[in-house]
Design an enzyme around this catalytic site. Structure first.
Site, mmCIF file in Angstrom:
data_model
loop_
_atom_site.group_PDB
_atom_site.id
_atom_site.type_symbol
_atom_site.label_atom_id
_atom_site.label_comp_id
_atom_site.label_asym_id
_atom_site.label_seq_id
_atom_site.Cartn_x
_atom_site.Cartn_y
_atom_site.Cartn_z
ATOM 1 N N ARG A 108 0.811 -1.208 0.000
ATOM 2 C CA ARG A 108 0.000 0.000 0.000
ATOM 3 C C ARG A 108 0.855 1.274 0.000
ATOM 4 O O ARG A 108 0.549 2.241 -0.698
ATOM 5 C CB ARG A 108 -0.930 0.015 1.224
ATOM 6 C CG ARG A 108 -2.148 -0.887 1.111
ATOM 7 C CD ARG A 108 -1.838 -2.367 1.048
ATOM 8 N NE ARG A 108 -1.123 -2.825 2.249
ATOM 9 C CZ ARG A 108 -0.441 -3.960 2.313
ATOM 10 N NH1 ARG A 108 -0.352 -4.773 1.265
ATOM 11 N NH2 ARG A 108 0.173 -4.316 3.433
ATOM 12 N N CYS A 129 -5.734 -3.075 8.456
ATOM 13 C CA CYS A 129 -4.567 -2.422 7.856
ATOM 14 C C CYS A 129 -4.939 -0.962 7.695
ATOM 15 O O CYS A 129 -5.893 -0.647 6.973
ATOM 16 C CB CYS A 129 -4.205 -3.044 6.513
ATOM 17 S SG CYS A 129 -2.947 -2.104 5.583
ATOM 18 N N THR A 153 -3.207 1.655 6.268
ATOM 19 C CA THR A 153 -2.900 2.282 4.993
ATOM 20 C C THR A 153 -3.872 1.852 3.901
ATOM 21 O O THR A 153 -4.178 2.633 2.986
ATOM 22 C CB THR A 153 -1.448 1.977 4.580
ATOM 23 O OG1 THR A 153 -0.579 2.274 5.683
ATOM 24 C CG2 THR A 153 -1.022 2.822 3.395
ATOM 25 N N THR A 187 2.679 4.035 8.950
ATOM 26 C CA THR A 187 3.478 3.952 7.734
ATOM 27 C C THR A 187 3.682 5.343 7.141
ATOM 28 O O THR A 187 2.947 6.289 7.442
ATOM 29 C CB THR A 187 2.814 3.064 6.674
ATOM 30 O OG1 THR A 187 1.603 3.696 6.235
ATOM 31 C CG2 THR A 187 2.522 1.671 7.213
ATOM 32 N N LYS A 233 7.107 -7.168 10.114
ATOM 33 C CA LYS A 233 6.620 -7.947 8.975
ATOM 34 C C LYS A 233 7.533 -9.126 8.662
ATOM 35 O O LYS A 233 7.064 -10.178 8.198
ATOM 36 C CB LYS A 233 6.495 -7.049 7.735
ATOM 37 C CG LYS A 233 5.289 -6.109 7.767
ATOM 38 C CD LYS A 233 5.198 -5.296 6.491
ATOM 39 C CE LYS A 233 3.944 -4.422 6.453
ATOM 40 N NZ LYS A 233 2.694 -5.205 6.327
ATOM 41 N N CYS A 259 -0.489 1.731 12.664
ATOM 42 C CA CYS A 259 -0.153 0.670 11.705
ATOM 43 C C CYS A 259 -0.363 -0.630 12.447
ATOM 44 O O CYS A 259 0.110 -0.775 13.583
ATOM 45 C CB CYS A 259 1.287 0.791 11.216
ATOM 46 S SG CYS A 259 1.881 -0.673 10.320
#
Length: 251
Positions: free
Chosen positions: A66, A100, A102, A144, A184, A214
């Site tokens: 994203r 999520c 974003t 993010t 991640k 985030c």
């Protein structure tokens, strides 16, 4: 032709849909989706299995990045997001949530392609922030690069009245972005150490609390290890989804 959801549309548009069935459009990333499901259970007042909110989970990690898409460096995630939303709708979901932040940059475009409602993570988080900090909160934001640059939080209704403190460019480059990437990649200790430095910088600048904007961040930061109170966007969305599901099942 699909009809767009509006206020008068039936909330369970799928024939024979299970009342209050939550569709989880996840995989961004997979660990954040698991964290959301854990918090969905934690948010539910239940004494037996049947008291919990029913949910369908779509965890598709192959949805394009994203932030890269927002920055013009990668493929748009919108077709994949719409396809996942439509699969959840066809499977009988009565509402969709996206763990999520974003991905909510494409929230309206996704909503336009389905006939069931979606719950917005930023609205749920800001409601939690106002409830926990009182009038005119002074909040830090960890998120993010795309979430911060887009104004997803700072320009949202109820977000404009907040005094926001954001990490500086160097802090984003050295701590926030690599911290999220480490989570991640499954390097949780490294991610925690980097993100803690960013939170400490926000505390020094006077933030009363920090929004974990985030869904990778609450995997490693919480009230127990953060130097200032946290507002967990994942937990906020889970609570909103549980409330919605319980209301629909009580009708």
């Amino acid at each position: 032709m699909r009809r767009r959801f509006h206020a008068k549309a039936p909330l369970n548009a799928h024939p024979g849909a299970l009342p209050g069935l939550i569709g989880v459009l996840g995989g961004m990333g997979p660990l954040a989706t698991v964290d959301f499901m854990h918090k969905l259970v934690q948010a539910t007042p239940a004494t037996r299995d049947q008291d919990h909110a029913p949910a369908l989970v779509s965890s598709i990690p192959q949805i394009p990045d994203r932030t890269q898409a927002f920055q013009g460096k990668g493929e748009s995630p919108l077709p994949a997001l719409v396809a996942c939303a439509q699969r959840l709708e066809a499977a009988g979901a009565a509402v969709i949530v996206i763990p999520c932040n974003t991905a909510h940059l494409w929230f309206d475009a996704i909503q336009a392609k389905i006939a069931i409602p979606m719950l917005h993570i930023v609205d749920a988080t800001l409601q939690m922030a106002w409830a926990g900090t009182g009038a005119a909160p002074r909040l830090g934001l960890l998120a993010t690069e795309a979430t911060m640059a887009s104004g997803l939080y700072t320009r949202r209704a109820h977000g404009t009245a907040v005094e926001w403190l954001l990490p500086g460019a160097g802090e984003i480059r050295d701590w926030v972005t690599p911290g999220i990437a480490a989570v991640k990649a499954g390097r949780l200790d490294a991610g925690r150490a980097l993100l803690l430095q960013a939170a400490q910088a926000l505390q020094r600048r006077g933030a009363a609390a920090v929004v974990l904007g985030c869904t990778e961040i609450p995997v490693v930061l919480d009230d127990a290890n953060c130097p200032l109170p946290t507002i967990d966007a994942t937990a906020a969305l889970a609570r909103r989804a549980v409330d919605w599901s319980r209301h629909m099942r009580s009708r």
